[in-house]
Design an enzyme around this catalytic site. Structure first.
Site, mmCIF file in Angstrom:
data_model
loop_
_atom_site.group_PDB
_atom_site.id
_atom_site.type_symbol
_atom_site.label_atom_id
_atom_site.label_comp_id
_atom_site.label_asym_id
_atom_site.label_seq_id
_atom_site.Cartn_x
_atom_site.Cartn_y
_atom_site.Cartn_z
ATOM 1 N N ASP A 6 80.582 55.520 45.191
ATOM 2 C CA ASP A 6 80.427 54.174 45.853
ATOM 3 C C ASP A 6 80.917 54.334 47.498
ATOM 4 O OD1 ASP A 6 80.183 54.004 43.074
ATOM 5 O OD2 ASP A 6 80.613 51.728 43.426
ATOM 6 N N HIS A 50 80.201 51.135 49.287
ATOM 7 C CA HIS A 50 80.297 49.468 49.397
ATOM 8 C C HIS A 50 80.769 49.085 51.017
ATOM 9 C CE1 HIS A 50 79.917 48.031 45.610
ATOM 10 N NE2 HIS A 50 80.682 48.949 45.134
ATOM 11 N N ASP A 73 75.540 51.922 45.081
ATOM 12 C CA ASP A 73 76.471 50.924 45.698
ATOM 13 C C ASP A 73 76.841 51.240 47.074
ATOM 14 O OD1 ASP A 73 76.333 49.581 43.626
ATOM 15 O OD2 ASP A 73 78.566 49.738 42.925
ATOM 16 N N ASP A 81 77.725 45.687 49.903
ATOM 17 C CA ASP A 81 78.477 44.614 49.437
ATOM 18 C C ASP A 81 79.908 44.865 49.507
ATOM 19 O OD1 ASP A 81 76.394 42.894 48.738
ATOM 20 O OD2 ASP A 81 76.308 43.745 46.530
ATOM 21 N N ARG A 82 80.511 43.905 49.618
ATOM 22 C CA ARG A 82 82.260 43.905 49.755
ATOM 23 C C ARG A 82 82.476 44.247 51.275
ATOM 24 N NH1 ARG A 82 81.694 45.919 44.541
ATOM 25 N NH2 ARG A 82 82.276 44.173 42.873
ATOM 26 N N ASN A 132 74.070 49.405 40.747
ATOM 27 C CA ASN A 132 73.942 48.026 40.467
ATOM 28 C C ASN A 132 74.019 47.019 41.715
ATOM 29 O OD1 ASN A 132 76.884 48.844 40.463
ATOM 30 N ND2 ASN A 132 76.993 46.635 39.864
ATOM 31 N N HIS A 133 74.594 47.447 42.671
ATOM 32 C CA HIS A 133 74.588 46.733 43.823
ATOM 33 C C HIS A 133 73.461 46.570 44.768
ATOM 34 C CE1 HIS A 133 78.548 44.505 43.916
ATOM 35 N NE2 HIS A 133 78.911 45.459 42.882
ATOM 36 N N HIS A 186 74.418 56.051 38.493
ATOM 37 C CA HIS A 186 75.445 55.177 38.973
ATOM 38 C C HIS A 186 76.385 54.835 37.860
ATOM 39 C CE1 HIS A 186 77.452 52.457 41.717
ATOM 40 N NE2 HIS A 186 77.252 51.636 40.757
ATOM 41 N N ARG A 189 82.460 44.653 31.344
ATOM 42 C CA ARG A 189 82.009 43.786 32.424
ATOM 43 C C ARG A 189 81.092 42.671 31.885
ATOM 44 N NH1 ARG A 189 81.781 47.417 36.842
ATOM 45 N NH2 ARG A 189 82.335 49.670 36.742
ATOM 46 N N HIS A 199 80.526 53.713 39.955
ATOM 47 C CA HIS A 199 80.643 52.459 39.569
ATOM 48 C C HIS A 199 82.034 52.080 39.234
ATOM 49 C CE1 HIS A 199 78.629 49.305 37.569
ATOM 50 N NE2 HIS A 199 78.765 49.556 36.293
#
Length: 514
Positions: free
Chosen positions: A281, A283, A310, A313-314, A342-343, A391, A439, A466
């Site tokens: 990731d 991010h 990923d 995001d964030r 997943n993002h 992922h 989750r 992840h």
């Protein structure tokens, strides 16, 4: 307007720092959850009753005092952002089985910690258990609602926010959240009614004018993306300057042409003596991405990379991360390989910041094109027929073969179950067998599940991402599953290291760099 409000949905504070990956929607996503009717902890249940547990027997003052001490220690850990340690303290308080409404606080506090570390399922379970002890505990409803919101379970979110508001004198903040969710639903329904299959089909970058004052990299429709051009782009964005929208659209059109030719599972042969680097990731932490290339070299034919989802995001620089990865891929499709996480999905992009960032820096149409591009990303890579890279993790059914992954239709938003969902969302667990997901999406798979899957597919190793790890990576006890995470000091608060893996084609043994 809704997108802008989402940045601050949970009173988050937007900050822009060029050396970090600060989230624009940090609080918005840290209040998260799951389907909510699975018991993740061994504890006494209320046998279906939702009345106050404290009425069942007298309170032991000594136990209560000890439990309060554990809670106080947990609160101190929480203030220091040590969420795992805080969870341990709240768990100790819960284990004392104090039959008091205060037990609701222990569960609710633990739920808040679970939200912070994205254990969505555990968060809703704890909030539900808190309400078993105190059915009028507004905070538990609020955290449960926040969890459902982050999972885009809007009906359940509204239901629980309403209960929180009723118990808290209809406070304006909670009522505003209910109104916001309803607006989001209306906006989504409207967008779905007018959405075209591929928004890029109606865009012609050649018609977009570029002002004479623009001094950044330029890329015409038929211009080659050279190594020098990519490196100039990286430097330009390093100074927080935006590539003009025209050239962003050119990159998006070209990357689509490359990605749509790939299979859902891509096989790569790493020659003997050559290495390939696998990153987890990112991010939106653009400066940490640049640091990886500073340490390990820029992508090239002789120094190829796989980035395991990923990307966005964030972090506040997800656009820059995507443009950098795409530019290298267009320059040489074999120097860098991109797996879907997943993002790389529209629902999470709306909640976790990427949509808002793209709209802020460009516009909604550009975001829609990014979203359509994400659907063409593969969901798995296989190296030398030995190492599978995806992922999330493995599957709810035995007998899944690599050909089943290859045949999976990926050109869509991920469904709520099945191979694609589980490849993006599942996590390894220490216990044998399959378990409910912490989750609230997909599942937790044990070491025996991993060993069986690898054996049946003649594989040696599963590499996934992840999950944030303190050291940037973690090898499961059986040595068959590795988690790699490449965003250090995740969200500017986790104090974790970032890492990447290098594999040599001669033996395909992992070598870690932190």
């Amino acid at each position: 307007q809704i997108t802008k409000v989402l940045f601050f949905f949970f009173s988050s504070r937007r900050r822009h720092t060029r050396c970090s990956g600060v989230s624009w929607a940090r609080r918005c996503v840290q209040e998260t959850g799951t389907w909510g009717d699975l018991n993740f902890y061994a504890m006494e249940k209320s046998n279906g009753e939702t009345s106050d547990h404290s009425s069942q027997q007298a309170i032991d003052p000594e136990r209560l005092s000890k439990a309060e001490d554990f809670k106080t220690k947990g609160n101190e850990y929480f203030k220091d952002l040590k969420f795992e340690e805080a969870i341990e303290q709240y768990t100790e308080a819960i284990k004392l089985k104090v039959n008091s409404p205060k037990t609701a606080v222990y569960y609710s506090n633990r739920a808040f910690c679970q939200l912070k570390i994205e254990n969505y399922g555990l968060a809703i379970e704890d909030a539900t258990e808190a309400l078993n002890y105190d059915p009028k505990y507004a905070k538990a409803y609020y955290r449960k609602a926040s969890a459902y919101f982050a999972l885009t379970k809007y009906d359940q979110a509204v239901e629980n926010f309403k209960k929180a508001a009723e118990l808290n004198n209809n406070d304006a903040e909670t009522l505003d959240k209910i109104k916001l969710i309803k607006r989001i639903v209306r906006e989504k329904q409207f967008a779905d009614s007018i959405r075209v299959e591929d928004p890029s089909e109606n865009i012609n970058p050649g018609e977009i004018a570029v002002p004479s004052t623009y001094t950044g990299p330029k890329l015409e429709l038929d211009q080659e993306v050279t190594r020098e051009w990519v490196e100039n782009l990286l430097e330009y964005m390093k100074d927080q300057k935006l590539l003009h929208k025209k050239y962003v659209l050119v990159l998006l059109q070209r990357i689509k042409n490359i990605l749509q030719e790939l299979h859902t599972l891509v096989d790569i042969q790493v020659p003997e003596g050559q290495e390939i680097t696998v990153c987890g990731d990112i991010h939106g932490q653009y400066y940490d991405l640049l640091n990886i290339w500073k340490i390990n070299g820029n992508p090239s034919k002789t120094n190829p990379y796989i980035f395991n989802g990923d990307f966005v995001d964030r972090g506040s620089f997800s656009v820059e991360v995507m443009l950098a990865l795409m530019a290298w891929k267009i320059h040489d499709p074999n120097c860098i390989h991109l797996n879907r996480g997943n993002h790389e999905t529209k629902n999470l992009n709306k909640l976790y910041g990427f949509e808002g960032e793209v709209v802020h820096k460009y516009d909604k149409t550009t975001f829609e094109i990014f979203g359509s591009i994400f659907q063409y990303l593969p969901i798995a890579y296989c190296l030398n027929r030995k190492v599978l890279i995806l992922h999330g993790g493995l599957f709810s059914q035995d007998g899944v073969k690599l050909d089943d992954i290859r045949k999976t239709n990926r050109i869509m938003e991920p469904p709520e179950a099945g191979i694609m969902c589980e490849a993006l969302w599942s996590d390894p667990v220490k216990e044998k067998g399959r378990h409910p997901s912490k989750r609230g999406v997909a599942l937790g798979f044990g070491p025996d599940v991993a060993e069986k899957f690898l054996s049946e597919n003649n594989l040696e190793l599963l590499v996934r991402s992840h999950e944030v790890k303190d050291q940037g990576y973690e090898v499961e006890p059986n040595g068959k599953v590795i988690t790699i995470f490449s965003a250090p000091n995740y969200c500017d608060q986790m104090n974790n290291k970032g890492a990447f893996i290098r594999f040599n084609g001669s033996d395909m043994k992992p070598k870690f760099t932190q």
